[in-house]
Write a protein that holds these residues in place. Sequence first.
Motif, mmCIF file in Angstrom:
data_model
loop_
_atom_site.group_PDB
_atom_site.id
_atom_site.type_symbol
_atom_site.label_atom_id
_atom_site.label_comp_id
_atom_site.label_asym_id
_atom_site.label_seq_id
_atom_site.Cartn_x
_atom_site.Cartn_y
_atom_site.Cartn_z
ATOM 1 N N GLU A 1 18.797 73.917 67.340
ATOM 2 C CA GLU A 1 17.595 73.555 67.723
ATOM 3 C C GLU A 1 17.720 72.314 69.059
ATOM 4 O O GLU A 1 19.117 71.844 69.051
ATOM 5 C CB GLU A 1 17.274 72.218 66.683
ATOM 6 C CG GLU A 1 17.316 71.245 66.416
ATOM 7 C CD GLU A 1 16.096 70.468 65.405
ATOM 8 O OE1 GLU A 1 15.970 69.076 66.408
ATOM 9 O OE2 GLU A 1 17.132 69.917 64.203
ATOM 10 N N SER A 2 16.159 72.193 69.493
ATOM 11 C CA SER A 2 17.324 71.172 70.760
ATOM 12 C C SER A 2 16.001 69.681 70.660
ATOM 13 O O SER A 2 16.602 69.442 71.568
ATOM 14 C CB SER A 2 16.877 72.032 72.070
ATOM 15 O OG SER A 2 15.609 72.252 72.338
ATOM 16 N N THR A 3 15.145 69.711 69.871
ATOM 17 C CA THR A 3 14.290 68.281 69.137
ATOM 18 C C THR A 3 15.825 67.289 69.041
ATOM 19 O O THR A 3 15.534 66.334 69.448
ATOM 20 C CB THR A 3 13.725 68.434 67.739
ATOM 21 O OG1 THR A 3 13.036 69.621 68.996
ATOM 22 C CG2 THR A 3 12.438 67.212 67.722
ATOM 23 N N ILE A 4 16.402 67.585 67.982
ATOM 24 C CA ILE A 4 17.477 66.239 67.977
ATOM 25 C C ILE A 4 18.371 66.211 69.628
ATOM 26 O O ILE A 4 18.752 64.917 68.869
ATOM 27 C CB ILE A 4 19.145 66.757 67.056
ATOM 28 C CG1 ILE A 4 19.364 65.966 66.558
ATOM 29 C CG2 ILE A 4 19.654 67.803 67.974
ATOM 30 C CD1 ILE A 4 20.770 66.164 65.540
ATOM 31 N N ILE A 5 18.226 66.946 70.386
ATOM 32 C CA ILE A 5 19.289 66.511 71.626
ATOM 33 C C ILE A 5 17.786 65.511 71.957
ATOM 34 O O ILE A 5 18.420 64.002 73.066
ATOM 35 C CB ILE A 5 20.066 67.582 72.326
ATOM 36 C CG1 ILE A 5 20.451 68.567 72.044
ATOM 37 C CG2 ILE A 5 19.909 67.054 73.999
ATOM 38 C CD1 ILE A 5 20.636 69.858 72.682
ATOM 39 N N THR B 1 22.216 77.000 71.607
ATOM 40 C CA THR B 1 21.353 76.304 71.652
ATOM 41 C C THR B 1 20.191 76.903 72.380
ATOM 42 O O THR B 1 19.723 77.716 73.378
ATOM 43 C CB THR B 1 21.679 74.609 72.746
ATOM 44 O OG1 THR B 1 22.747 74.336 71.412
ATOM 45 C CG2 THR B 1 20.027 74.028 72.081
ATOM 46 N N ILE B 2 18.213 76.162 71.950
ATOM 47 C CA ILE B 2 17.203 76.696 72.490
ATOM 48 C C ILE B 2 16.687 75.858 72.887
ATOM 49 O O ILE B 2 16.178 75.078 71.855
ATOM 50 C CB ILE B 2 16.781 77.964 71.175
ATOM 51 C CG1 ILE B 2 17.281 78.716 70.639
ATOM 52 C CG2 ILE B 2 15.229 78.503 70.970
ATOM 53 C CD1 ILE B 2 17.252 79.595 69.321
ATOM 54 N N ALA B 3 16.214 76.040 73.565
ATOM 55 C CA ALA B 3 15.203 75.671 74.617
ATOM 56 C C ALA B 3 14.448 75.837 75.348
ATOM 57 O O ALA B 3 14.468 76.793 75.868
ATOM 58 C CB ALA B 3 15.742 73.807 75.167
ATOM 59 N N VAL C 1 12.029 80.619 78.249
ATOM 60 C CA VAL C 1 12.716 79.973 77.089
ATOM 61 C C VAL C 1 14.348 80.826 77.526
ATOM 62 O O VAL C 1 14.785 81.685 78.168
ATOM 63 C CB VAL C 1 11.889 81.476 75.882
ATOM 64 C CG1 VAL C 1 13.283 81.014 74.511
ATOM 65 C CG2 VAL C 1 10.922 81.173 75.484
ATOM 66 N N ARG C 2 14.724 79.675 77.061
ATOM 67 C CA ARG C 2 16.684 80.071 76.755
ATOM 68 C C ARG C 2 17.231 79.931 75.700
ATOM 69 O O ARG C 2 17.346 78.927 74.797
ATOM 70 C CB ARG C 2 17.014 78.253 77.501
ATOM 71 C CG ARG C 2 16.345 78.125 79.107
ATOM 72 C CD ARG C 2 16.567 79.385 79.962
ATOM 73 N NE ARG C 2 18.020 79.101 80.557
ATOM 74 C CZ ARG C 2 19.064 77.764 81.129
ATOM 75 N NH1 ARG C 2 17.639 77.586 82.062
ATOM 76 N NH2 ARG C 2 19.838 77.792 81.654
ATOM 77 N N ILE C 3 17.901 81.134 75.275
ATOM 78 C CA ILE C 3 18.757 81.445 74.578
ATOM 79 C C ILE C 3 20.102 81.197 74.569
ATOM 80 O O ILE C 3 20.595 82.106 74.927
ATOM 81 C CB ILE C 3 18.554 82.870 74.122
ATOM 82 C CG1 ILE C 3 16.896 82.982 73.749
ATOM 83 C CG2 ILE C 3 19.216 82.842 72.151
ATOM 84 C CD1 ILE C 3 16.043 81.986 72.331
ATOM 85 N N ALA D 1 9.905 76.640 65.748
ATOM 86 C CA ALA D 1 10.173 77.035 66.981
ATOM 87 C C ALA D 1 11.827 77.684 66.969
ATOM 88 O O ALA D 1 11.411 78.755 68.027
ATOM 89 C CB ALA D 1 9.562 75.908 68.526
ATOM 90 N N THR D 2 12.560 76.450 66.468
ATOM 91 C CA THR D 2 13.758 77.575 67.116
ATOM 92 C C THR D 2 13.995 78.273 66.519
ATOM 93 O O THR D 2 14.446 79.455 66.782
ATOM 94 C CB THR D 2 14.881 76.817 66.531
ATOM 95 O OG1 THR D 2 14.378 75.558 67.766
ATOM 96 C CG2 THR D 2 15.724 77.230 66.991
#
Length: 294
Positions: free
Chosen positions: A21-25, A54-56, A62-64, A104-105
């Motif tokens: 996930e990217s929320t942690i970033i 990492t997904i964002a 959308v980037r996978i 979402a991830t």
Amino acid sequence: MRVDPEVQAALAAGQPVVALESTIIAHGLPRPDNLRVAREIEATVREHGAVPATIAILAGEVRIGLDEDALEALAYSGEVAKCGVRDLPAVLARGEDGATTVAATSHLADRAGIRVFATGGLGGVHRGAVETFDESADLGTLARTGICVVCAGVKSILDIRATLERLETLNVTVLGYRTDTFPAFYLASSGVPITWRVESPEEAASVLRARDEVGAPGGVVVANPLDEPMDAELHDRVLAEGLEAAAAEGISGRDVTPFLLERFHSQTEGESLRANVRLVLRNAALAAQIAAAL
């Protein structure tokens, strides 16, 4: 959806891939720790035999899998939306940046064909949900996707018993990794028992294969307890004081969780942050091993 070439090649070859996930970033860790930890998480996945993805959402796409420039943009930009599944259409249509939550991830990883996802902790049923109906969208999303989520349970600030009841109702399989009780994020155990236990990545992978063979709906949660948990007395004191402070300040509903988490960060002299980073790295390592075993 743009899939990173390395991730695409791994998926095409049937090699192990782990979604992150990217929320942690963007929202979960302070700068510059967030970029450093993001790199460490991806490196941990690689060290244990899988390709990190990492997904964002970047500029409405959308980037996978993210390259170094994309990771830095996500870490240092101050205008990144926090995206659950319901937020994806608006963020994409507006061409904005978004950091993906567990829900979402899971949704996007499943669409990309990624089967294993590592995160810190799940969202869950909030305290007082009988009045507020406050329940994380993570739970409902796991009921609709076939993803395997490796996590350290849910935070102790949530209603853990109610969360497990909802997961049961939603047909989400919960596996304790070398534990018979559900972890509570900063704590190794919530004291709440869980039905199924696995002892190895291979055993977890066999459960996933059996789930596919029988056509069972929903995801699989692998609950991996922290090996060096926060001091229980400190944890309980900060939590009790935080709940009292929230009540005194009239904080309720969805605002309670970020309020309590900020209290943990400020009142534990960094111990909660260190625990957070350690458990994410442990989950990344286990997720990579499960993906490799698949």
